[in-house]
Design an enzyme around this catalytic site. Structure first.
Site, PDB file in Angstrom:
ATOM      1  N   CYS A  75     -51.842   3.641   8.472  1.00 10.51           N
ATOM      2  CA  CYS A  75     -52.442   2.313   8.696  1.00 10.51           C
ATOM      3  C   CYS A  75     -53.233   1.868   7.468  1.00 10.51           C
ATOM      4  O   CYS A  75     -53.790   2.687   6.746  1.00 10.51           O
ATOM      5  CB  CYS A  75     -53.413   2.363   9.874  1.00 10.51           C
ATOM      6  SG  CYS A  75     -52.600   2.494  11.460  1.00 10.51           S
ATOM      7  N   CYS A 371     -37.828  -6.776   5.968  1.00  8.13           N
ATOM      8  CA  CYS A 371     -39.117  -6.115   6.229  1.00  8.13           C
ATOM      9  C   CYS A 371     -39.933  -6.030   4.944  1.00  8.13           C
ATOM     10  O   CYS A 371     -40.871  -5.249   4.863  1.00  8.13           O
ATOM     11  CB  CYS A 371     -38.904  -4.733   6.850  1.00  8.13           C
ATOM     12  SG  CYS A 371     -37.863  -3.663   5.873  1.00  8.13           S
TER      13      CYS A 371
END
Ligand SMILES: C[S@@+](CC[C@H](N)C(=O)[O-])C[C@H]1O[C@@H](n2cnc3c(N)ncnc32)[C@H](O)[C@@H]1O
Length: 413
Positions: A75, A371
């Protein structure tokens, strides 16, 4: 130590500010933060720095949800509000699409849930003396970080990973990877455990231990390229039992079920009119997007290089002509044919080599699912040089808490 005010979040995950006019990248800083920094790398056009002290937090700064945030490489943006994550993604996306001369950039579509959404994961593991480490790489390294809980995972995936952790305890010294895809209809997962270092006996012990686990629909344990399979061969990647899409632990699935549904709806809308159309789809996977246009189109040719995906693609889209092979090599073979619509969804690196070949098929429309907004912008420019005008684009957030941006772009009519 210099002080820096952070202006924005950047693609790649770092935050950016300017020190005496020079761009400075700082990980884990939030827009509006005033921070004391230490420069860790000087380049002619930019510097990299680390936060020494947070002097004044920006408005969108918050406490991260995960105790491993900051160490884990998974993250990047848990320290900022979700609304600010979305606004930052939109700003990054809009800039790259504007630079690629896209006529209209739609508003980004945020995800309905910012945690507990990931239905697919890939982790690393290592066992030594009965101690298991199972998790992701540390930020910027190849060092394994044990992650007993990942708040991004859907619950069935977390339970499946817990089960793998339990089973690994029975091994001696070994290391490898685990890939998993969740079956949300059955609330279970399909897993592929690869043993990269370890005895052959470890593979059979692991297979015996995992087989029959209620958290697992099935999967495989791979050692020295030999797979021992157990349970179901495939799982349903959709919520509907009437309209299943079959996949496995090793085939690609969009990370976020709800956002995947939105992506397919957008593709269906932008692909219209499809009546009588010949469609070419490149990078088709197991047929997730294929079915958004396959029933309305007159003919669909779908290309996918990975054999396990191509097999399932044939099964999931029986009316489609499937070509198992490399996208560019196949495009060369299709030279001289005509397609009304070309759909492509390449991996992160994009598909620069495909652009001239796509143009020779004379499509009315190209729908590009991406993406990575940077490679998308580059490929849009290449396609535009071949007469395919960039019409519109929209980002959708498939992966909250990370800098990743999924998008769809339309070229031509
Ligand atoms: C981003 S995934 C998209 C899959 C599918 N569109 C979906 O939504 O699930 C990219 C797919 O392209 C395939 N692929 C990668 N390189 C390829 C190549 N050179 N030629 C053809 N297919 C390729 C991968 O195996 C993968 O299934």
């Amino acid at each position: 130590m210099p002080e820096l005010r952070i202006d924005a979040l950047a693609f790649g995950g770092d935050a950016v500010g300017r020190l005496d006019g020079k761009v400075v990248f700082v990980p884990y800083a939030a827009p509006g933060d005033t921070i004391e920094i230490e420069i860790v790398e000087e380049r002619p056009s930019y510097s990299r720095a680390r936060i020494v002290r947070l002097l004044e937090p920006g408005e969108g700064r918050r406490e991260p949800a995960c105790s491993l945030f900051g160490a884990c490489g998974g993250c990047h943006w848990q320290m900022v509000d979700y609304a600010l994550q979305i606004a930052s993604k939109q700003a990054i996306f809009k800039r790259s699409m504007t630079e690629a001369a896209v006529e209209r950039v739609h508003a980004i579509s945020g995800a309905p849930t910012e945690l507990g959404y990931r239905r697919r994961c890939r982790m690393h593991w290592e066992v030594s003396g009965g101690e298991v480490q199972l998790g992701y790489y540390r930020r910027g390294s190849r060092e394994l970080l044990d992650a007993p809980v990942c708040p991004l995972l859907v619950q069935p995936l977390q339970l499946a990973v817990d089960r793998v952790r339990e089973a690994l305890k029975g091994l001696g010294r070994a290391k490898g990877t685990v890939a998993a895809n969740a079956d949300l209809t059955g609330q279970r997962a399909h897993i592929s455990v690869r043993i990269d270092e370890g005895e052959a006996a470890a593979a059979s012990a692991l297979t015996r231990s995992l087989d029959g686990s209620p958290e697992l629909a099935g999967g495989q344990v791979v050692h020295n390229r030999r797979a021992s399979r157990f349970g179901a061969e495939w799982i349903n990647l959709r919520l509907s039992e009437e309209d299943p899409l079959w996949g496995s632990a090793v085939t690609f699935a969009q990370a976020n079920l709800e956002q995947d549904r939105l992506l397919r709806r957008r593709l269906e809308q932008w692909a219209k009119p499809l009546e009588g159309a010949r469609v070419l789809e490149l990078f088709a996977g197991v047929g997730n997007l294929t079915r958004a246009f396959a029933s309305a189109a007159a003919e669909v040719v779908a290309v996918e290089s990975f054999p396990a995906c191509a097999t399932l693609l044939r099964h999931n889209a029986p009316d489609v002509r499937v070509i198992q092979g490399d996208a560019v090599a196949t495009l060369k073979k299709l030279a001289g044919e005509r397609f009304d619509l070309v759909v492509l969804d390449p991996p992160r690196e994009g598909c620069a080599a495909a652009a001239p070949h796509i143009a020779t098929l004379a499509p009315r429309t190209v729908l590009y699912v991406s993406c990575d907004p940077m490679t998308l912008a580059r490929d849009i420019r290449l396609l535009a040089k071949h007469g395919l005008a960039p019409r519109r684009a929209q980002a959708l957030d498939m992966m909250p808490q990370t800098y990743h941006i999924e998008a769809i772009a339309q070229l031509g009519d």
